[in-house]
Motif scaffolding. Sequence first.
Motif, PDB file in Angstrom:
ATOM      1  N   GLY A 369       0.736  -1.212   0.032  1.00 21.03           N
ATOM      2  CA  GLY A 369      -0.053  -0.147  -0.010  1.00 21.03           C
ATOM      3  C   GLY A 369       0.901   1.205  -0.170  1.00 21.03           C
ATOM      4  O   GLY A 369       1.934   1.302  -0.372  1.00 21.03           O
ATOM      5  N   GLU A 370       0.021   2.551   0.358  1.00 21.49           N
ATOM      6  CA  GLU A 370       0.767   3.517   0.587  1.00 21.49           C
ATOM      7  C   GLU A 370       1.508   3.820   1.768  1.00 21.49           C
ATOM      8  O   GLU A 370       1.040   3.569   2.771  1.00 21.49           O
ATOM      9  CB  GLU A 370      -0.294   4.768   0.042  1.00 21.49           C
ATOM     10  N   ASN A 372       3.377   7.361   3.997  1.00 13.58           N
ATOM     11  CA  ASN A 372       3.523   8.526   4.182  1.00 13.58           C
ATOM     12  C   ASN A 372       5.065   8.861   4.965  1.00 13.58           C
ATOM     13  O   ASN A 372       4.901   9.133   6.080  1.00 13.58           O
ATOM     14  CB  ASN A 372       2.516   9.051   5.086  1.00 13.58           C
ATOM     15  N   ARG A 378       3.863  13.828  -0.201  1.00 18.52           N
ATOM     16  CA  ARG A 378       2.636  13.200  -0.368  1.00 18.52           C
ATOM     17  C   ARG A 378       2.991  11.842  -0.336  1.00 18.52           C
ATOM     18  O   ARG A 378       4.284  11.353  -0.323  1.00 18.52           O
ATOM     19  CB  ARG A 378       1.987  13.213  -1.831  1.00 18.52           C
ATOM     20  N   SER A 379       2.036  10.928  -0.121  1.00 21.92           N
ATOM     21  CA  SER A 379       2.389   9.358  -0.096  1.00 21.92           C
ATOM     22  C   SER A 379       2.952   8.856  -1.194  1.00 21.92           C
ATOM     23  O   SER A 379       2.385   9.193  -2.388  1.00 21.92           O
ATOM     24  CB  SER A 379       1.078   8.735   0.416  1.00 21.92           C
ATOM     25  N   ARG A 380       3.573   7.541  -0.933  1.00 18.30           N
ATOM     26  CA  ARG A 380       4.193   6.928  -2.369  1.00 18.30           C
ATOM     27  C   ARG A 380       3.917   5.492  -2.015  1.00 18.30           C
ATOM     28  O   ARG A 380       3.856   4.869  -0.690  1.00 18.30           O
ATOM     29  CB  ARG A 380       5.585   7.085  -2.399  1.00 18.30           C
ATOM     30  N   SER A 381       3.642   4.757  -2.976  1.00 21.00           N
ATOM     31  CA  SER A 381       3.450   3.052  -2.846  1.00 21.00           C
ATOM     32  C   SER A 381       4.775   2.740  -2.261  1.00 21.00           C
ATOM     33  O   SER A 381       5.937   3.257  -2.474  1.00 21.00           O
ATOM     34  CB  SER A 381       3.349   2.479  -4.195  1.00 21.00           C
TER      35      SER A 381
END
Length: 439
Positions: A369-370, A372, A378-381
């Motif tokens: 998942g993502e 933080n 911003r979030s990243r996989s």
Amino acid sequence: MLLEHLQHQLGDRRRVCVALSGGLDSSVLLHALVRLRDSVLPDLQLRAMHVNHGLSTHAVSWTASCEAQCQLWQVQFIPLAVKVDAREGGIEAAARKARYRALTENLLADETLFTAQHLNDQCETFLLALKRGSGPAGLSAMSAETSICGHPVIRPLLSLQRKQLEEYARANQLVWIEDDSNQDTRFDRNFLRLDVLPMLYQRWPHFAAATARSASLCAEQELLLDELLQEALDNLIDLQGSLSIEGLENLSAARRFALIRRWLASLGASMPSREQLQRIWDEVALSREDAEPQLRLGSHNIRRYRQRLYWLAPMQSLKDTVIAWQGQEVLDLPASLGQLSLTSAGQNGLTLRKPRVDEMLTVRFHASGEVNKVGRDRSRSIKKLWQELNVPPWDRERIPLIFYNEQLIAAAGLFITREALTSGPQEATWSLFWNTESR
């Protein structure tokens, strides 16, 4: 004559361990060294190791026989037992690997291993390599002096024929073990020794010496190639031992394969066949960019990452491993991955908040998942994050991940997530440190 020959082979070496099977060849070798010690070289220190492969019902009695012989000759005896996995290239090859592994693991720091292969063994090894379609490296057969795992290995009888050893044994009234499996022609070496080579020796009495000369010439050619290619190879290998694919792309196939062979040899790998070399290049080096290719070579895998080739041992899967951590200061990790420690905030390591009352601390090795990550807007996989951090695929499930309940908090040694931050100055923190030196 044999004693003079061995004294020359010894040089200034005075700590020697003999690989003692109990058969004719090793019995002759050990007896001759004992005579040298007792008559000429009183400072010569001898030990003998015997390996029980567990493949014969007579194995225990053979060990006892070797021990009794060593007691009679006042030689320290070390019995060793190994397990042979026939999946490692067949029973003969697997037994040889297991034997040498056990021998080298039990050598002393300044000790030289003496093994008893002779000229006829060299002839058999050459023909077996010819049968496999080997190139000059394989046809070089056995060298008189080599090293295994950093230990010197000498084959002092390699220029002598078996009949010379038989004459010595009879003259000195030696008794030796006859391995019944040596009569089983299902094994390639026995087939050559019993059914093929007697005819060749009868037709051409000097056939064994001729094949030894051919092996020596092949070894000379390989040595010359080593010298000519070493500088190019040094430029292709990085500090982690990986090999540059880009540096190989514009080379001829012959030069490329010669460099790959030497790269693998520098890592201690067994030499690949021509077909295996082609597969390494086509299926691993040239596979599509988003692939994670790997090819099994002996006990290791050839893998690619960021346009480089890696030779890696199989790794234990930790994907489903979950370790409940009660917050003790040090936690031992599985698969020899070292230790995690939690110390007062401000010390070396990653600073993160302590778990709250309703949060359970666990260590895992897989996330999805993502994420933080602190420091990003911003979030990243997690996959993208591993790529950004230059973590190769095979290491992504070997990095300790700190979870509070089901929330990823930190990747040891790499980053913390926003969920690891405190909600205010009153919230307690601690430092996470991954000690990889204990691996």
